[in-house]
Design a protein around this motif. Structure first.
Motif, PDB file in Angstrom:
ATOM      1  N   UNK A   1       0.970  -1.221   0.035  1.00  0.00           N
ATOM      2  CA  UNK A   1      -0.067   0.046  -0.059  1.00  0.00           C
ATOM      3  C   UNK A   1       0.961   1.259   0.057  1.00  0.00           C
ATOM      4  N   UNK A   2       0.376   2.424  -0.783  1.00  0.00           N
ATOM      5  CA  UNK A   2       1.234   3.547  -0.736  1.00  0.00           C
ATOM      6  C   UNK A   2       1.172   4.129   0.175  1.00  0.00           C
ATOM      7  N   UNK A   3       2.102   4.634   0.860  1.00  0.00           N
ATOM      8  CA  UNK A   3       2.329   5.572   2.105  1.00  0.00           C
ATOM      9  C   UNK A   3       1.645   7.127   1.601  1.00  0.00           C
ATOM     10  N   UNK A   4       0.792   7.564   2.557  1.00  0.00           N
ATOM     11  CA  UNK A   4       0.126   8.977   2.000  1.00  0.00           C
ATOM     12  C   UNK A   4       0.901   9.919   2.842  1.00  0.00           C
ATOM     13  N   UNK A   5       1.270  10.937   1.990  1.00  0.00           N
ATOM     14  CA  UNK A   5       1.755  12.161   2.620  1.00  0.00           C
ATOM     15  C   UNK A   5       0.751  13.241   2.431  1.00  0.00           C
ATOM     16  N   UNK A   6       0.826  14.245   3.471  1.00  0.00           N
ATOM     17  CA  UNK A   6       0.260  15.644   3.269  1.00  0.00           C
ATOM     18  C   UNK A   6       1.280  16.572   3.261  1.00  0.00           C
ATOM     19  N   UNK A   7       1.477  17.410   2.085  1.00  0.00           N
ATOM     20  CA  UNK A   7       2.390  18.499   1.818  1.00  0.00           C
ATOM     21  C   UNK A   7       1.650  19.680   2.145  1.00  0.00           C
ATOM     22  N   UNK A   8       2.283  20.421   3.148  1.00  0.00           N
ATOM     23  CA  UNK A   8       1.622  21.985   3.242  1.00  0.00           C
ATOM     24  C   UNK A   8       3.094  22.906   3.053  1.00  0.00           C
ATOM     25  N   UNK A   9       2.940  23.638   1.695  1.00  0.00           N
ATOM     26  CA  UNK A   9       3.964  24.366   1.179  1.00  0.00           C
ATOM     27  C   UNK A   9       3.247  25.410   0.070  1.00  0.00           C
ATOM     28  N   UNK A  10       3.554  26.710   0.682  1.00  0.00           N
ATOM     29  CA  UNK A  10       2.796  27.763  -0.063  1.00  0.00           C
ATOM     30  C   UNK A  10       3.739  28.361  -1.341  1.00  0.00           C
ATOM     31  N   UNK A  33      -1.746  24.590   0.120  1.00  0.00           N
ATOM     32  CA  UNK A  33      -1.142  25.600  -0.041  1.00  0.00           C
ATOM     33  C   UNK A  33      -1.231  26.736   1.208  1.00  0.00           C
ATOM     34  N   UNK A  34      -2.212  26.461   1.918  1.00  0.00           N
ATOM     35  CA  UNK A  34      -2.680  27.303   3.290  1.00  0.00           C
ATOM     36  C   UNK A  34      -3.079  26.557   4.454  1.00  0.00           C
ATOM     37  N   UNK A  35      -2.828  27.084   5.490  1.00  0.00           N
ATOM     38  CA  UNK A  35      -3.143  26.350   6.908  1.00  0.00           C
ATOM     39  C   UNK A  35      -4.426  25.736   6.992  1.00  0.00           C
ATOM     40  N   UNK A  36      -5.507  26.501   6.551  1.00  0.00           N
ATOM     41  CA  UNK A  36      -7.076  25.990   6.728  1.00  0.00           C
ATOM     42  C   UNK A  36      -7.220  24.724   5.723  1.00  0.00           C
ATOM     43  N   UNK A  37      -6.792  24.991   4.544  1.00  0.00           N
ATOM     44  CA  UNK A  37      -6.716  23.564   3.697  1.00  0.00           C
ATOM     45  C   UNK A  37      -6.164  22.419   4.412  1.00  0.00           C
ATOM     46  N   UNK A  38      -4.790  22.803   5.033  1.00  0.00           N
ATOM     47  CA  UNK A  38      -4.297  21.542   5.571  1.00  0.00           C
ATOM     48  C   UNK A  38      -4.973  20.966   6.687  1.00  0.00           C
ATOM     49  N   UNK A  39      -5.474  21.824   7.378  1.00  0.00           N
ATOM     50  CA  UNK A  39      -6.497  21.352   8.622  1.00  0.00           C
ATOM     51  C   UNK A  39      -7.575  20.575   8.215  1.00  0.00           C
ATOM     52  N   UNK A  40      -8.375  21.090   7.083  1.00  0.00           N
ATOM     53  CA  UNK A  40      -9.284  20.287   6.439  1.00  0.00           C
ATOM     54  C   UNK A  40      -8.962  18.818   6.059  1.00  0.00           C
ATOM     55  N   UNK A  41      -7.686  18.906   5.187  1.00  0.00           N
ATOM     56  CA  UNK A  41      -7.216  17.779   4.666  1.00  0.00           C
ATOM     57  C   UNK A  41      -6.951  16.594   5.829  1.00  0.00           C
ATOM     58  N   UNK A  47      -3.384  10.384   6.973  1.00  0.00           N
ATOM     59  CA  UNK A  47      -2.092  10.329   6.169  1.00  0.00           C
ATOM     60  C   UNK A  47      -1.181   9.473   7.338  1.00  0.00           C
ATOM     61  N   UNK A  48      -0.185   8.801   6.420  1.00  0.00           N
ATOM     62  CA  UNK A  48       0.958   8.324   7.216  1.00  0.00           C
ATOM     63  C   UNK A  48       1.969   9.472   7.718  1.00  0.00           C
ATOM     64  N   UNK A  49       1.995  10.600   7.019  1.00  0.00           N
ATOM     65  CA  UNK A  49       3.164  11.659   7.552  1.00  0.00           C
ATOM     66  C   UNK A  49       2.624  13.015   7.095  1.00  0.00           C
ATOM     67  N   UNK A  50       2.774  13.988   7.582  1.00  0.00           N
ATOM     68  CA  UNK A  50       2.499  15.509   7.518  1.00  0.00           C
ATOM     69  C   UNK A  50       4.029  16.062   7.153  1.00  0.00           C
ATOM     70  N   UNK A  51       3.974  16.759   6.073  1.00  0.00           N
ATOM     71  CA  UNK A  51       5.158  17.567   5.788  1.00  0.00           C
ATOM     72  C   UNK A  51       4.665  19.052   5.851  1.00  0.00           C
ATOM     73  N   UNK A  52       4.998  20.063   6.875  1.00  0.00           N
ATOM     74  CA  UNK A  52       4.435  21.207   7.182  1.00  0.00           C
ATOM     75  C   UNK A  52       5.494  22.235   6.976  1.00  0.00           C
ATOM     76  N   UNK A  63       1.042  26.335  14.756  1.00  0.00           N
ATOM     77  CA  UNK A  63      -0.284  26.079  15.354  1.00  0.00           C
ATOM     78  C   UNK A  63      -1.288  25.051  14.727  1.00  0.00           C
ATOM     79  N   UNK A  64      -0.973  24.600  13.426  1.00  0.00           N
ATOM     80  CA  UNK A  64      -1.723  23.376  12.974  1.00  0.00           C
ATOM     81  C   UNK A  64      -1.433  22.216  13.805  1.00  0.00           C
ATOM     82  N   UNK A  65      -0.189  21.745  14.123  1.00  0.00           N
ATOM     83  CA  UNK A  65       0.215  20.728  14.615  1.00  0.00           C
ATOM     84  C   UNK A  65      -0.041  20.749  16.336  1.00  0.00           C
ATOM     85  N   UNK A  66       0.232  21.959  16.899  1.00  0.00           N
ATOM     86  CA  UNK A  66      -0.388  22.139  18.231  1.00  0.00           C
ATOM     87  C   UNK A  66      -1.718  21.818  18.349  1.00  0.00           C
ATOM     88  N   UNK A  67      -2.489  22.204  17.426  1.00  0.00           N
ATOM     89  CA  UNK A  67      -3.932  22.003  17.242  1.00  0.00           C
ATOM     90  C   UNK A  67      -4.375  20.672  17.129  1.00  0.00           C
TER      91      UNK A  67
END
Length: 223
Positions: A1-10, A33-41, A47-52, A63-67
């Motif tokens: 199974x592919x590992x699933x990453x989230x990339x937040x980078x503007x 590309x923005x914090x709100x979209x990252x939280x929604x995602x 996800x297996x890992x977040x790149x923020x 703040x995203x990670x703390x939340x």
């Protein structure tokens, strides 16, 4: 199974470069590309890992990670940032990150950091023993379930299923995610076998721990 990453980078160019690099390595990458979209995602996907990135529109990476850590989301995270002071480094780790990489960076270095973190099965837990409730513990190293002092050796797919539930406590785990975790590529998926694994885990843990969500999947509840 592919590992699933989230990339937040503007930075559009860097975002596309990182996505192309990891997709060529057979990862699945959702980029925002923005914090709100990252939280929604984060709340809509597993996800297996977040790149923020840290300095992004709306809500910064810290703040995203703390939340999400306050909501008991334990998905591992790497901060990607141009910030380089010791205070920034401390803020990053205090907000709950697993690693921190400074721009500019080599893509291969990021790859090595991602691979190192993904080798671990459970995050933000210092022991191989996971407490499920006051009388039930799971030894992740030996796939041994202790229920009221009695040890139960889990079978391979039962252990994989329990680990998946424990990594996604109180969240919907879809049938598709379960099939992808329990059965290797080319193996025949068995719905009846899955029902047996669920029945066995309920017998060990209590029926109320694993809630069926009709037509969607299951939720492992800690409530």
């Amino acid at each position: 199974m592919k590992k699933k990453l989230l990339l937040l980078e503007d930075d559009i160019a860097l975002n596309e470069t990182v996505v192309d690099y990891f997709e060529n390595l057979d990862y699945s990458v959702l980029s925002v590309y923005d914090g709100n979209s990252a939280l929604d995602a984060i709340y809509e996907n597993n996800f297996d890992l977040l790149l923020l990135d840290v300095n992004v529109p709306d809500i910064n990476g810290f703040e995203i990670l703390k939340s999400i850590r306050e909501q008991d989301v334990t998905t591992p995270a790497i901060f990607i940032t141009s910030l380089n002071s010791m205070i920034d480094l401390e803020n990053g780790y205090e907000s709950g990150c697993d690693d921190y990489i400074r721009k500019p960076f080599a893509l291969k270095e990021l790859k090595l950091r991602v691979e190192t973190i993904l080798k671990r099965e459970f995050f933000h837990n210092d022991s191989n023993k996971i407490e499920i409730d006051a009388s039930i513990y799971y030894d992740t190293a030996n796939d041994l379930l202790s229920v009221g002092g009695d040890d139960i050796q889990l079978k391979n797919k039962e252990a994989k299923l329990l680990k998946l539930f424990l990594q996604n406590k109180d969240k919907l785990v879809t049938h598709e995610a379960i099939y992808a975790t329990l059965w290797e590529y080319g193996e025949e998926i068995s719905e009846s076998a899955l029902r047996t694994y669920i029945k066995n885990l309920r017998k060990y843990l209590g029926k109320e721990k694993i809630v069926s969500i009709k037509k969607l999947g299951y939720r492992f509840t800690t409530k």
